[in-house]
Design a protein around this motif. Structure first.
Motif, PDB file in Angstrom:
ATOM      1  N   UNK A   1       0.838  -1.203   0.000  1.00  0.00           N
ATOM      2  CA  UNK A   1       0.000   0.000   0.000  1.00  0.00           C
ATOM      3  C   UNK A   1       0.873   1.252   0.000  1.00  0.00           C
ATOM      4  N   UNK A   2       1.967   1.210   0.737  1.00  0.00           N
ATOM      5  CA  UNK A   2       2.892   2.349   0.746  1.00  0.00           C
ATOM      6  C   UNK A   2       3.596   2.492  -0.609  1.00  0.00           C
ATOM      7  N   UNK A   3       3.954   1.344  -1.190  1.00  0.00           N
ATOM      8  CA  UNK A   3       4.629   1.379  -2.493  1.00  0.00           C
ATOM      9  C   UNK A   3       3.703   1.980  -3.559  1.00  0.00           C
TER      10      UNK A   3
ATOM     11  N   UNK B   1       2.451  10.284  -3.377  1.00  0.00           N
ATOM     12  CA  UNK B   1       2.044  10.677  -2.032  1.00  0.00           C
ATOM     13  C   UNK B   1       3.260  11.003  -1.175  1.00  0.00           C
ATOM     14  N   UNK B   2       3.150  12.044  -0.371  1.00  0.00           N
ATOM     15  CA  UNK B   2       4.217  12.404   0.562  1.00  0.00           C
ATOM     16  C   UNK B   2       4.139  11.500   1.795  1.00  0.00           C
TER      17      UNK B   2
ATOM     18  N   UNK C   1       1.058  12.277   3.786  1.00  0.00           N
ATOM     19  CA  UNK C   1      -0.146  11.742   3.145  1.00  0.00           C
ATOM     20  C   UNK C   1      -0.249  10.231   3.335  1.00  0.00           C
ATOM     21  N   UNK C   2       0.876   9.532   3.327  1.00  0.00           N
ATOM     22  CA  UNK C   2       0.864   8.090   3.578  1.00  0.00           C
ATOM     23  C   UNK C   2       0.406   7.785   4.996  1.00  0.00           C
ATOM     24  N   UNK C   3       0.889   8.591   5.949  1.00  0.00           N
ATOM     25  CA  UNK C   3       0.475   8.401   7.344  1.00  0.00           C
ATOM     26  C   UNK C   3      -1.016   8.667   7.484  1.00  0.00           C
ATOM     27  N   UNK C   4      -1.500   9.747   6.883  1.00  0.00           N
ATOM     28  CA  UNK C   4      -2.893  10.165   7.061  1.00  0.00           C
ATOM     29  C   UNK C   4      -3.876   9.228   6.372  1.00  0.00           C
TER      30      UNK C   4
END
Length: 321
Positions: free
Chosen positions: A212-214, A221-222, A225-228
């Motif tokens: 999902x992060x990849x 995405x920054x 944005x990945x955290x949020x």
């Protein structure tokens, strides 16, 4: 004819019962090692959680250690009425709720934020070192924490006030001023427990699918944005469950912490149900009053848990049951 039918039903019921017993026994034998592993936990639950529930009867008695539970006089809700009519009841209720509210607002979110920050550290050695440092205060007793607070903030020997004196600034009575007590208790709890609270959230974050992060990186995405949009939604269920469980302790304040920090000058803002139960039940020998306070706290916690779980499920989230 009816007797034959009844006898047949009895035989069928007995056969079904025997089959159920055999099925349960086979299941137990199949998972016997798991049950043996869980046995100490079951024994702990029975001896230290379920067994002492008989002691709740003391809240409805004028308990005398010489007469025992069986011989003591029953008084119904007398002790509850005395508690509610006590001059200190609303003061204790206010102090308990405010201290817990401070904990919910400041102490509960910090482990989440700290876990998110630790998760972003890419240097493994530096990450483990930081985790060890923030975990360490949890293993210190409240006696040590209270002693450290005294040597840092006391008027006579406190480091902070010594610095104030050297700079020509008037000393501040941190430990004897009612205005600082709630913030001081909250700050101690944050320093001691915030790092330990990150363990569950870090475990939840570790379960997030890396793909999902990849995909988010490929979409531009920054990190924020990945955290949020990925990390926080993934651990939302964990946050909600822990929040509900935390509300179950809304009437509980760390007894040892408050007992060590309270003094006559701050008693008006420091007296809580736990210290009142200790004073009445242990120091004055009114054991029934102490049990009454404990039962009242348990009922309040149960109401908060059930209500919070109901609201959470109505909002579409997963509750604790």
């Amino acid at each position: 004819m009816n007797s034959v039918s009844t006898e047949s039903k009895q035989k069928t019921g007995a056969m079904n019962l025997n089959a159920a017993v055999i099925r349960i026994w086979r299941q137990l034998m199949k998972c016997r090692y798991l049950y043996v592993l869980a046995l100490p936990g079951f024994l702990f639950l029975i001896l230290f959680k379920l067994g002492p529930l008989w002691g709740l009867l003391l809240a409805f008695q004028d308990y005398s250690p010489f007469k025992g539970i069986a011989g003591s006089d029953w008084v119904g809700f007398k002790h509850f009425i005395e508690l509610f009519e006590s001059a200190n009841f609303y003061t204790m209720l206010r102090n308990t709720l405010i201290i817990n509210l401070f904990g919910l607002v400041f102490n509960f979110p910090l482990p989440i934020l700290l876990a998110l920050m630790l998760n972003e550290v890419r240097h493994e050695l530096f990450k483990k070192l930081n985790q060890s440092i923030v975990y360490l205060p949890h293993f210190l007793s409240w006696v040590i924490v209270a002693s450290m607070t005294f040597f840092i903030l006391s008027t006579d020997v406190g480091i902070v006030n010594k610095i104030f004196k050297s700079l020509g600034i008037e000393t501040v009575p941190f430990l004897s001023s009612p205005g600082y007590f709630w913030g001081l208790i909250t700050s101690q709890s944050i320093w001691k427990e915030a790092g330990w609270g990150t363990i569950i959230f870090l475990a939840a974050i570790a379960g997030v699918d890396p793909q999902r992060y990849e995909a988010a990186v490929m979409d531009g995405a920054t990190r924020f944005q990945q955290i949020w949009h990925i990390t926080l939604p993934a651990i939302r269920t964990t946050i909600v469950i822990l929040l509900i469980l935390r509300l179950g302790h809304i009437a509980d304040v760390g007894f040892e912490q408050v007992l060590l920090m309270i003094n006559p000058l701050v008693r008006e803002v420091g007296e809580v149900f736990d210290t009142y139960a200790y004073t009445q039940g242990i120091l004055r020998g009114k054991i029934s009053i102490g049990v009454t306070v404990g039962l009242f706290k348990g009922i309040v916690g149960l109401v908060f848990v059930v209500t919070a779980n109901y609201i959470v499920k109505k909002l579409g989230y997963e509750g604790i049951y």
